[in-house]
Design an enzyme around this catalytic site. Structure first.
Site, PDB file in Angstrom:
ATOM      1  N   HIS A 115     -46.271  16.534  28.518  1.00 31.15           N
ATOM      2  CA  HIS A 115     -45.174  15.855  29.214  1.00 31.15           C
ATOM      3  C   HIS A 115     -45.500  15.541  30.671  1.00 31.15           C
ATOM      4  O   HIS A 115     -44.907  14.640  31.253  1.00 31.15           O
ATOM      5  CB  HIS A 115     -43.900  16.719  29.137  1.00 31.15           C
ATOM      6  CG  HIS A 115     -44.023  18.028  29.849  1.00 31.15           C
ATOM      7  ND1 HIS A 115     -44.548  19.165  29.266  1.00 31.15           N
ATOM      8  CD2 HIS A 115     -43.713  18.389  31.119  1.00 31.15           C
ATOM      9  CE1 HIS A 115     -44.541  20.168  30.133  1.00 31.15           C
ATOM     10  NE2 HIS A 115     -44.044  19.728  31.267  1.00 31.15           N
ATOM     11  N   HIS A 179     -41.315  25.526  42.188  1.00 32.49           N
ATOM     12  CA  HIS A 179     -40.813  26.005  40.892  1.00 32.49           C
ATOM     13  C   HIS A 179     -41.804  26.979  40.267  1.00 32.49           C
ATOM     14  O   HIS A 179     -42.988  26.948  40.551  1.00 32.49           O
ATOM     15  CB  HIS A 179     -40.507  24.854  39.926  1.00 32.49           C
ATOM     16  CG  HIS A 179     -41.676  24.074  39.398  1.00 32.49           C
ATOM     17  ND1 HIS A 179     -42.677  23.577  40.167  1.00 32.49           N
ATOM     18  CD2 HIS A 179     -41.983  23.682  38.136  1.00 32.49           C
ATOM     19  CE1 HIS A 179     -43.541  22.916  39.421  1.00 32.49           C
ATOM     20  NE2 HIS A 179     -43.149  22.971  38.181  1.00 32.49           N
TER      21      HIS A 179
HETATM   22  O1  LIG Z   1     -44.427  28.769  28.309  1.00 33.86           O
HETATM   23  C1  LIG Z   1     -45.296  27.986  27.958  1.00 33.86           C
HETATM   24  O2  LIG Z   1     -46.194  28.289  27.204  1.00 33.86           O
HETATM   25  C2  LIG Z   1     -45.267  26.610  28.489  1.00 33.86           C
HETATM   26  C3  LIG Z   1     -44.415  26.235  29.420  1.00 33.86           C
HETATM   27  C4  LIG Z   1     -44.343  24.877  29.856  1.00 33.86           C
HETATM   28  O3  LIG Z   1     -44.930  23.977  29.306  1.00 33.86           O
HETATM   29  C5  LIG Z   1     -43.532  24.661  30.978  1.00 33.86           C
HETATM   30  C6  LIG Z   1     -43.561  23.518  31.622  1.00 33.86           C
HETATM   31  C7  LIG Z   1     -42.791  23.320  32.787  1.00 33.86           C
HETATM   32  C8  LIG Z   1     -43.014  22.271  33.607  1.00 33.86           C
HETATM   33  O4  LIG Z   1     -43.750  21.234  33.263  1.00 33.86           O
HETATM   34  C9  LIG Z   1     -42.579  22.230  34.960  1.00 33.86           C
HETATM   35  O5  LIG Z   1     -43.302  21.624  35.748  1.00 33.86           O
HETATM   36  O6  LIG Z   1     -41.535  22.811  35.258  1.00 33.86           O
HETATM   37 FE   LIG Z   2     -45.087  20.952  34.983  1.00 36.47          FE
END
Ligand SMILES: O=C(O)/C=C/C(=O)/C=C/C=C(\O)C(=O)O
Ligand SMILES: [Fe+2]
Length: 314
Positions: A115, A179
């Site tokens: 994403h 974040h």
């Molecule tokens: O927990 C995991 O394995 C993966 C977590 C994510 O893919 C989290 C993504 C969050 C973002 O892209 C962000 O920038 O907040």
């Molecule tokens: Fe991210």
């Protein structure tokens, strides 16, 4: 004007844990305006700096920077899946040029992206396949991470190459600002997750992907209730960072160490290196001025959410 830039936070949580309708409307308005400015610029080529979240890059080989000479988006959360239209010969020429500049840019002919890449292409251009794109991965989660100085130098090398093309170039940066969502860390995970981070997570079984996504969604729901459950957002730092970029003070970022940045604004804030690279690219293409600045902390998305455009003026 030969280059237009837009940097935008991303979030996989959109549609899963959303803020109040008025906030959603405000963000959608900001994105529509940015999209209209980009359409008016009428870009011929896109350079997209974005991170990954252990969907395409793993600890089997973890480069600080990688140019996709071919790239496919996996479509995690609700992002689009599909092939990115990378112009092969141009991407190869770009890689050679950046390497000749002294920057060690890895290349991949089959880069897998998530994403982080898909969302800005969808929101700002209307899809993955609208324009030729040079996708540049910047490692923002898997330590050891590149620092601000090398990232700026990568951007400058990209900018020098792009200046030779005589094309209207759109430069995008995806991610940040402050974040810290629950992205796994190699030093803290169990044996199963370690194996995933070392590379077996590249084709994640559907039930495991669902579980992983649920974990992020639940963390966001908890964060909305209690902002002590994750590293706090840092609107003061976020705004200072955006001001530095607006004012062209990019070298001032060089002094901020990665450890310091994690402590100030959270471990995923390193995604702002994509903004730093994008602005350094633009700066190497000419004098610039910024426009369309927007910022709001959005706990539902675990994000200091920002949006900023800029354009060359000569
Ligand atoms: O927990 C995991 O394995 C993966 C977590 C994510 O893919 C989290 C993504 C969050 C973002 O892209 C962000 O920038 O907040
Ligand atoms: Fe991210």
């Amino acid at each position: 004007m030969n280059a237009y830039l837009h940097c935008l936070s991303h979030t996989p949580l959109v549609g899963y844990v959303d803020p109040a309708q008025e906030v959603l409307d405000e963000v959608n308005g900001v994105i529509s305006e940015a999209r209209a400015r980009i359409a008016a610029f009428d870009p011929e080529l896109v350079v997209l700096f974005a991170p990954d979240h252990y969907n395409g890059f793993f600890y089997d080989v973890m480069p600080p920077f990688c140019l996709g000479i071919g790239a496919t988006s996996i479509g995690d959360f609700s992002s689009a899946a599909g092939v990115l239209p990378v112009p092969t010969a141009l991407a190869e020429a770009c890689a050679h040029s950046v390497m000749k500049s002294g920057i060690d840019l890895a290349v991949s002919y089959c880069m897998q992206v998530d994403h982080g890449f898909a969302q800005p292409l969808e929101l700002l251009l209307g899809g993955l396949d609208k324009l030729p794109v040079l996708p540049v991965f910047i490692n923002g989660v898997a330590t050891p991470l590149p620092g601000f100085q090398r990232t700026r130098m990568l951007g400058e090398a990209m900018g020098r190459f792009l200046s030779t093309l005589n094309k209207r170039v759109l430069i995008l940066g995806s991610g940040g600002l402050s974040h810290q969502p629950p992205v796994p860390e190699l030093a803290k995970v169990d044996a199963h997750m370690r194996d995933r981070l070392l590379g077996s997570g590249k084709q994640l079984p559907p039930d495991e992907r669902e579980l992983r996504q649920r974990r992020v969604i639940e963390a966001a729901e908890r964060f909305v209730e209690d902002q002590k459950t994750l590293h706090p957002l840092n609107p003061i730092w976020d705004n200072q960072f955006m001001t530095l970029l607006e004012q062209g003070r990019l070298t001032e970022l060089d002094a901020i160490s990665n450890e310091e940045l994690s402590a100030i604004a959270g471990k995923s804030t390193h995604e702002v290196k994509t903004w730093a690279a994008a602005f350094a690219t633009l700066a190497a293409m000419g004098r610039y001025r910024a426009e369309g600045r927007y910022y709001r902390p959005i706990p539902e998305w675990i994000a200091g959410f920002g949006s900023l455009s800029a354009m060359t003026t000569n």
